[in-house]
Design an enzyme around this catalytic site. Structure first.
Site, short mmCIF file in Angstrom:
data_model
loop_
_atom_site.label_atom_id
_atom_site.label_comp_id
_atom_site.label_asym_id
_atom_site.label_seq_id
_atom_site.Cartn_x
_atom_site.Cartn_y
_atom_site.Cartn_z
N ASP A 1 -7.37 -11.15 -8.46
CA ASP A 1 -6.36 -11.24 -9.51
C ASP A 1 -6.69 -10.22 -10.60
O ASP A 1 -7.79 -10.22 -11.16
CB ASP A 1 -6.37 -12.66 -10.09
CG ASP A 1 -5.19 -12.92 -11.02
OD1 ASP A 1 -4.50 -11.96 -11.42
OD2 ASP A 1 -4.96 -14.10 -11.35
N TRP B 1 2.48 2.91 -2.36
CA TRP B 1 2.22 3.83 -3.46
C TRP B 1 0.91 4.57 -3.27
O TRP B 1 0.82 5.77 -3.50
CB TRP B 1 2.23 3.08 -4.79
CG TRP B 1 3.62 2.84 -5.32
CD1 TRP B 1 4.78 2.81 -4.60
CD2 TRP B 1 4.00 2.61 -6.67
NE1 TRP B 1 5.85 2.56 -5.42
CE2 TRP B 1 5.42 2.43 -6.69
CE3 TRP B 1 3.30 2.51 -7.86
CZ2 TRP B 1 6.12 2.19 -7.87
CZ3 TRP B 1 4.00 2.25 -9.05
CH2 TRP B 1 5.40 2.10 -9.05
N GLY C 1 0.78 -1.24 0.00
CA GLY C 1 0.00 0.00 0.00
C GLY C 1 0.80 1.28 0.00
O GLY C 1 0.24 2.37 0.07
N ASP D 1 -4.93 -6.25 -5.65
CA ASP D 1 -3.78 -7.14 -5.44
C ASP D 1 -4.30 -8.52 -5.05
O ASP D 1 -5.37 -8.63 -4.44
CB ASP D 1 -2.86 -6.61 -4.35
CG ASP D 1 -1.43 -7.13 -4.49
OD1 ASP D 1 -1.22 -8.35 -4.24
OD2 ASP D 1 -0.54 -6.35 -4.83
N ASP E 1 2.89 -1.62 -10.05
CA ASP E 1 4.11 -2.12 -9.40
C ASP E 1 4.07 -3.65 -9.40
O ASP E 1 4.74 -4.29 -8.59
CB ASP E 1 4.20 -1.57 -7.97
CG ASP E 1 5.60 -1.71 -7.39
OD1 ASP E 1 6.57 -1.74 -8.17
OD2 ASP E 1 5.74 -1.78 -6.16
N LYS F 1 6.29 -1.15 -13.69
CA LYS F 1 7.58 -1.76 -13.36
C LYS F 1 7.96 -2.77 -14.44
O LYS F 1 7.15 -3.60 -14.85
CB LYS F 1 7.52 -2.44 -12.00
CG LYS F 1 8.83 -3.14 -11.64
CD LYS F 1 9.00 -3.32 -10.15
CE LYS F 1 8.01 -4.30 -9.55
NZ LYS F 1 8.26 -4.46 -8.09
#
Length: 230
Positions: free
Chosen positions: A110, A77, A75, A94, A134, A174
């Site tokens: 998911d 970000w 958490g 997440d 991320d 990312k």
């Protein structure tokens, strides 16, 4: 624990059942200035500073009103977004459970689930102008495989961004060492005004992670038109 190995360095004593790898990880955590800063400033992870440093360089947070955080756990970000944009709508997702964050809607599911995109947009209340990812696949210890698995997540996140972002929006994702592959970069350049790679100082030197920052979404009409006569 003991002091040694240099000024201010905390060395962890060996303990029964602790592997050398876990000992190195613990020593690194205890001596990491970003870990200490995160604890002092109330962030859940040192990763918060990666986003802060990326934003300092690219300025994608300043005008965001609707934000989606893909791979939100734990958490950090979203905490940064809420601190800098207290009036922005924020939705995260997440596979892992995430403790509530005031002002953010969080789904434990998911992102690859077919139902996920619709639920995210519905909860957000409109088109996002910033999508953060991320996400990284669980590593299997084979660098090429790990990179491909994570790149698959980046590609899915980018597709989601292209399908849902408001014009002028931004995507931050990312990737692994070497950055996004040429085909993915080409797709970004077709849809965004600028595409840059960066490795913020908070990203450990030994880490293979990089970040791609795509800004100035052109809108879903950005796809190239077919040549006349075809």
């Amino acid at each position: 624990m003991s002091r040694g190995g240099g000024r201010g360095f905390t060395r962890v004593r060996t303990a029964r059942g602790r592997t050398a790898q876990s000992q190195r990880w613990l020593e690194r955590q205890l001596n990491d200035p970003y870990v200490k800063r995160a604890k002092a400033e109330g962030y859940r992870s040192r990763a918060a500073y990666k986003l802060i440093e990326l934003d300092e360089k690219f300025g994608f947070l300043k005008s965001a009103k609707r934000v989606i955080d893909l791979g939100i756990a734990p958490g950090g970000w979203t905490q940064v977004v809420r601190k800098q944009l207290p009036k922005a709508a924020v939705v995260g997702i997440d596979l892992l459970p995430v403790d509530p964050i005031e002002g953010a809607t969080i789904f434990q599911m998911d992102f690859m689930d077919d139902a996920a995109p619709e639920r995210l947009i519905e909860a957000l209340g409109g088109a996002p102008d910033l999508i953060l990812s991320d996400m990284a696949a669980n590593t299997v210890g084979h660098p090429q495989t790990d990179a491909l698995r994570t790149m698959g997540l980046v590609e899915t996140a980018l597709d989601f961004a292209i399908q849902t972002l408001a014009p002028g929006g931004a995507f931050v994702g990312k990737v692994f060492a070497g950055g996004a592959d040429s085909q993915l970069v080409a797709e970004m350049k077709r849809n965004f005004a600028t595409v840059k790679h960066a490795k913020p100082p908070a990203s450990r030197k030994g880490s293979v992670e990089w970040f791609v920052v795509a800004q100035g979404f052109k809108g879903r009409a950005a796809a190239p038109e077919a040549p006349a006569g075809e």
